[in-house]
Design an enzyme around this catalytic site. Structure first.
Site, PDB file in Angstrom:
ATOM      1  CE  LYS A  51       5.136 -16.076   8.577  1.00 12.84           C
ATOM      2  NZ  LYS A  51       6.351 -15.405   9.069  1.00 12.84           N
ATOM      3  CE1 TYR A 105      -4.887 -12.149  -2.849  1.00 13.86           C
ATOM      4  CE2 TYR A 105      -6.135 -13.294  -4.640  1.00 13.86           C
ATOM      5  CZ  TYR A 105      -5.860 -12.347  -3.695  1.00 13.86           C
ATOM      6  OH  TYR A 105      -6.656 -11.443  -3.480  1.00 13.86           O
ATOM      7  N   GLY A 152       1.035  -1.262  -0.097  1.00  7.86           N
ATOM      8  CA  GLY A 152      -0.128  -0.066   0.056  1.00  7.86           C
ATOM      9  C   GLY A 152       0.814   1.303   0.119  1.00  7.86           C
TER      10      GLY A 152
END
Ligand code: UDP
Length: 313
Positions: free
Chosen positions: A92, A146, A37
């Site tokens: 994680k 994912y 981000g």
């Protein structure tokens, strides 16, 4: 003022969610570790009294003082090149991170919505994908980190609901686009727009016949908001059912940007889904929701954002 915790707040969807909940009059805690981000996405919220930024990695114990009404768990690398570069962090945040936030939801008696994904359907052999389809995922392929993290996320979310009575919601989010996507996240839209704006050829993987269905971010945020406020707790597809081949998508971006660039073909990444389109009947019936913004309109708004990022005024 009721408090909302949004993880992945500095990311693409997280930052738009922060905007929405601030507008709705909530006190928003935006949490992020800035792995993928950027604070640029939420800098405009910093001066507001009802917004707080917590720099924190949700795979570590999450502490928030006081009461919490809602938690929206949107922290995760989310593009194929990101999760290839960060496979362990991706696993994680979907597993340990989700557990930490479910524990927090239990402690605070907060309702939690987790961001699942169309990737849980893998390379689907049922088309379009409805929520009843269990998917076709290669657990040890490059996308497995994912896909399986998000499948685990769904499983443990249901386990906390059934075992601890936590109030949960699960959104299965299909391809979404719009302002604040990272230019270099490697996904089709940022790749094609950046290439067109930089005068480079557009890289289509494979022969471009694989399909996706792209939803404009404002439509998606509305769907998330309605799902959170609804009583529906089983997984729900949210996305735009208008399907397009990736080659057509590249051609639309060339036409929109007026670029003279051509398409060049690169090898198709392993396990790249051949087709993807959400069945959104549940969202229509239960939430009264469906996307309103056409691809033509959405792409135009996104182009304005990318143009300014690449050639600032
Ligand atoms: N793609 C492409 N060129 C690029 C980036 C992506 O042709 O520069 C293709 C990719 O192989 C896939 C589709 O576009 O078939 C959508 O990819 P994206 O990474 O946006 O998301 P996905 O839906 O695969 O997670």
């Amino acid at each position: 003022m009721e408090k909302v915790l949004i993880t992945g707040a500095a990311g693409f969807l997280g930052s738009h969610l922060c905007d929405r909940f601030v507008q709705e009059g909530y006190h928003v805690i935006g949490m992020d570790n800035l792995l993928t981000g950027s604070l640029d996405n939420i800098a405009h919220l910093f001066p507001l009294k009802n917004f707080e930024y917590y720099h924190h990695d949700v795979t570590k114990f999450v502490h928030v003082p006081g009461q919490l009404r809602y938690i929206l768990h949107f922290a995760s690398p989310a593009s194929p090149i990101d999760y290839l570069k960060m496979p362990i962090q991706t696993m994680k945040v979907g597993s340990i991170g989700t557990m930490n936030l479910l524990g927090l939801a239990k402690e605070k008696k907060a309702r939690i919505l987790v961001a699942s994904t169309s990737e849980i359907y893998g390379d689907p052999d049922v088309h379009p994908q409805s929520e009843e389809y269990w998917g076709y995922v290669n657990p040890i392929g490059p996308r497995g980190v994912y896909d399986e993290a998000k499948r685990f996320m769904e499983a443990i979310t249901m386990a906390y609901r059934n075992f601890h009575g936590v109030d949960t919601r699960i959104a299965r989010i299909f391809n979404t686009y719009g302002p604040r996507m990272r230019l270099d996240d490697g996904r089709a839209l940022p790749a094609f727009m950046s290439q067109a704006l930089r005068g480079e050829d557009l890289t289509v993987f494979g022969d471009g016949s694989q399909t996706r269905s792209f939803c404009y971010v404002d439509d998606l945020i509305e769907g998330i908001y309605r799902l959170l406020m609804s009583d529906y707790y089983l997984p729900m597809n949210l996305g735009n059912p208008h399907e397009i081949t990736i080659k057509q998508f590249a051609e639309e971006i060339i036409a929109l940007t007026g670029a003279k660039q051509k398409i060049v073909y690169k090898p198709l990444p392993q396990d790249d889904p051949k087709q993807r389109r959400p069945n959104i009947e549940k969202a229509k019936q239960i939430l009264g929701w469906e996307p309103r913004i056409s691809r033509a309109e959405g792409l135009k708004m996104t182009y304005e954002y990318f143009k300014n990022k690449i050639h600032p005024l």
